[in-house]
Design a protein around this motif. Structure first.
Motif, PDB file in Angstrom:
ATOM      1  N   UNK A 234      27.253  -9.446  23.123  1.00  0.00           N
ATOM      2  CA  UNK A 234      26.991  -8.290  23.718  1.00  0.00           C
ATOM      3  C   UNK A 234      26.744  -8.654  25.083  1.00  0.00           C
ATOM      4  N   UNK A 235      26.506  -7.478  25.862  1.00  0.00           N
ATOM      5  CA  UNK A 235      26.426  -7.228  27.086  1.00  0.00           C
ATOM      6  C   UNK A 235      25.398  -6.130  27.709  1.00  0.00           C
ATOM      7  N   UNK A 236      24.841  -5.562  28.615  1.00  0.00           N
ATOM      8  CA  UNK A 236      23.905  -4.930  29.231  1.00  0.00           C
ATOM      9  C   UNK A 236      24.698  -3.641  30.593  1.00  0.00           C
ATOM     10  N   UNK A 237      24.694  -2.256  30.109  1.00  0.00           N
ATOM     11  CA  UNK A 237      24.597  -1.744  30.818  1.00  0.00           C
ATOM     12  C   UNK A 237      23.668  -0.488  31.721  1.00  0.00           C
TER      13      UNK A 237
ATOM     14  N   UNK B  36      21.697  -2.277  25.797  1.00  0.00           N
ATOM     15  CA  UNK B  36      22.275  -3.686  25.143  1.00  0.00           C
ATOM     16  C   UNK B  36      23.498  -3.579  24.521  1.00  0.00           C
ATOM     17  N   UNK B  37      24.181  -3.701  24.275  1.00  0.00           N
ATOM     18  CA  UNK B  37      25.583  -2.875  23.168  1.00  0.00           C
ATOM     19  C   UNK B  37      26.083  -4.433  22.755  1.00  0.00           C
ATOM     20  N   UNK B  38      25.789  -4.495  20.999  1.00  0.00           N
ATOM     21  CA  UNK B  38      26.469  -5.703  20.653  1.00  0.00           C
ATOM     22  C   UNK B  38      27.829  -5.338  19.710  1.00  0.00           C
TER      23      UNK B  38
ATOM     24  N   UNK C  71      22.350 -12.770  29.138  1.00  0.00           N
ATOM     25  CA  UNK C  71      23.010 -11.121  28.435  1.00  0.00           C
ATOM     26  C   UNK C  71      24.235 -11.000  29.385  1.00  0.00           C
ATOM     27  N   UNK C  72      24.984 -10.580  30.155  1.00  0.00           N
ATOM     28  CA  UNK C  72      25.809 -10.342  31.518  1.00  0.00           C
ATOM     29  C   UNK C  72      25.687  -8.858  31.339  1.00  0.00           C
ATOM     30  N   UNK C  73      25.421  -8.246  32.455  1.00  0.00           N
ATOM     31  CA  UNK C  73      25.049  -7.116  33.232  1.00  0.00           C
ATOM     32  C   UNK C  73      26.244  -6.330  33.893  1.00  0.00           C
TER      33      UNK C  73
END
Length: 404
Positions: free
Chosen positions: A139-142, A199-201, A166-168
């Motif tokens: 999972x990551x955040x943009x 947020x993307x999984x 969660x890494x951004x």
């Protein structure tokens, strides 16, 4: 496909396309023909000279079932090379990716608690519920942030606090180098003074990264007079800021340009590591405006560039090895890196690397990486070629973590 428009389909199911068509309507029509149906989430980066109302309306008509987010850019990144203008689009499929998003408004007067609450609510929409649920490992955040608000530090801090690990990564929306207006798109509406968070999984392995090409020198500047909120420095070492900086790098203080600032960056040391604090412009009163907040008492270090092609190549090769092959990269690159590459006549070498690793993205007024707002840096998310849940051979090394 019309001349100048290209599209790629990646192993993970993401499709990317880019066009340099002259109008918003023409650009959207080309992207729609390239993608066809099956788009669940559309991410777009577009020229500030496109009419945003027309662009927003045409995107909604062309992709009625897709969630759409995006922002203006200072230039586009595509495997075909850097784009001075046009539209870059990333189409996520429903299979393999689960994406939720929100918009944060009025970020120049951000309510940190309310922002953190909005981010936590977004996480709950993405994460499975129940007593046994765990945080998704892929999972990551943009983040896309209005680069004209001077609010990135506060926004990134609030978001990161609520992301809880969660890494951004992300970039600040700009408008070339005119510094007049930045636009964001989300939920069918046009936003200014705002930030968009996705947020993307992923079912595929992912890894965030940052890359810069400078190293500190022994030349130091103490900020002795500044307006942190306006990101303006009036004095360095108790001398007029532009004159002190120009004398240190051997330039005429009245002839400082964005090219000068790209060639001679400044950096601040945080937690034992140096991060760039780039100068945005020279002001008429001899002060310097920055892309990041600069407070009085901060020690700035003059940095000298390293080989930008070699440092970028090394980082992308590291990602390729860690992920077992890079499928594509969504990148956020400071516009000053492009100016520096152009001045050193190595932009083609950078373009060759972006083509090799299928990088798409945009040139920014600043980059986000974890809890930091940066300048003169390339940040991004690399997506691997193999599904994250595929079993590896028993004698193979363990799979890398989702984050560095």
């Amino acid at each position: 496909m019309a001349d100048g428009t290209q599209v790629r389909t990646h192993l993970c199911g993401i499709r990317t396309a880019w066009t340099e068509r002259g109008s918003a309507g023409e650009a959207v029509a080309e992207i729609a023909r390239a993608f066809g149906a099956g788009v669940a989430q559309l991410l777009v980066f577009f020229s500030p000279d496109y009419d945003p109302e027309t662009l927003n309306r045409r995107l909604a008509e062309a992709f009625p079932r897709a969630e759409i987010a995006g922002c203006t850019m200072s230039g586009g990144i595509a495997p075909a090379g850097g784009l001075d203008r046009g539209l870059v689009a990333i189409a996520f499929p429903a299979d393999g990716f689960r994406i939720v998003s929100t918009v944060l408004d009025a970020i120049d007067h951000l309510d940190v608690e309310r922002t953190a609450g909005a981010v936590r609510a977004l996480r709950r929409r993405l994460e499975p519920q129940g007593p046994d649920h765990t945080q998704p490992t892929q999972c990551f955040a943009l983040s896309l942030i209005d680069g004209m608000t001077n609010a990135e530090e506060t926004v990134v801090s609030a978001i990161t606090w609520a992301l809880e690990g969660i890494p951004l990564v992300g970039g600040s929306a700009g408008d070339g180098l005119t510094f007049r207006d930045a636009v964001l798109l989300h939920g069918g509406a046009i936003h200014r003074n705002a930030a968009v968070l996705l947020l993307v999984e992923s079912d595929f392995p992912v890894q965030i990264f940052k890359s810069d090409n400078f190293e500190p020198t022994d030349v130091k500047f103490v900020v002795t007079a500044s307006n942190g909120e306006a990101r303006t420095v009036y004095e360095l070492n108790a001398e007029p800021a532009a004159r002190e900086y120009a004398m240190a790098v051997g330039l005429d203080p009245e002839r400082l340009t964005p090219m000068s600032f790209a060639a001679y960056p400044l950096a601040v040391k945080v937690g034992g590591e140096y991060f760039c604090r780039s100068i945005r412009r020279l002001n008429a009163d001899g002060s310097l405006s920055f892309f990041c907040a600069i407070d009085e008492g901060v020690v700035l270090t003059l940095a000298e560039p390293r080989d930008i092609v070699a440092t970028t190549r090394a980082e992308l090769a590291r990602l390729d090895l860690a992920l077992g092959g890079v499928d594509l990269i969504i990148g956020f690159e400071c516009v000053l890196r492009r100016l520096d590459a152009e001045s050193r006549q190595v932009r083609q070498g950078i373009a060759d690397l972006y083509r090799r690793y299928d990088m798409v993205g945009f040139e920014t007024y600043g980059e986000q990486y974890r809890a930091m707002h940066l300048n003169q840096t390339l940040t991004g998310i690399a997506i691997g070629k193999r599904p994250a849940d595929v079993m590896r051979p028993a004698d193979a090394p363990p799979a890398p973590p989702a984050t560095p």
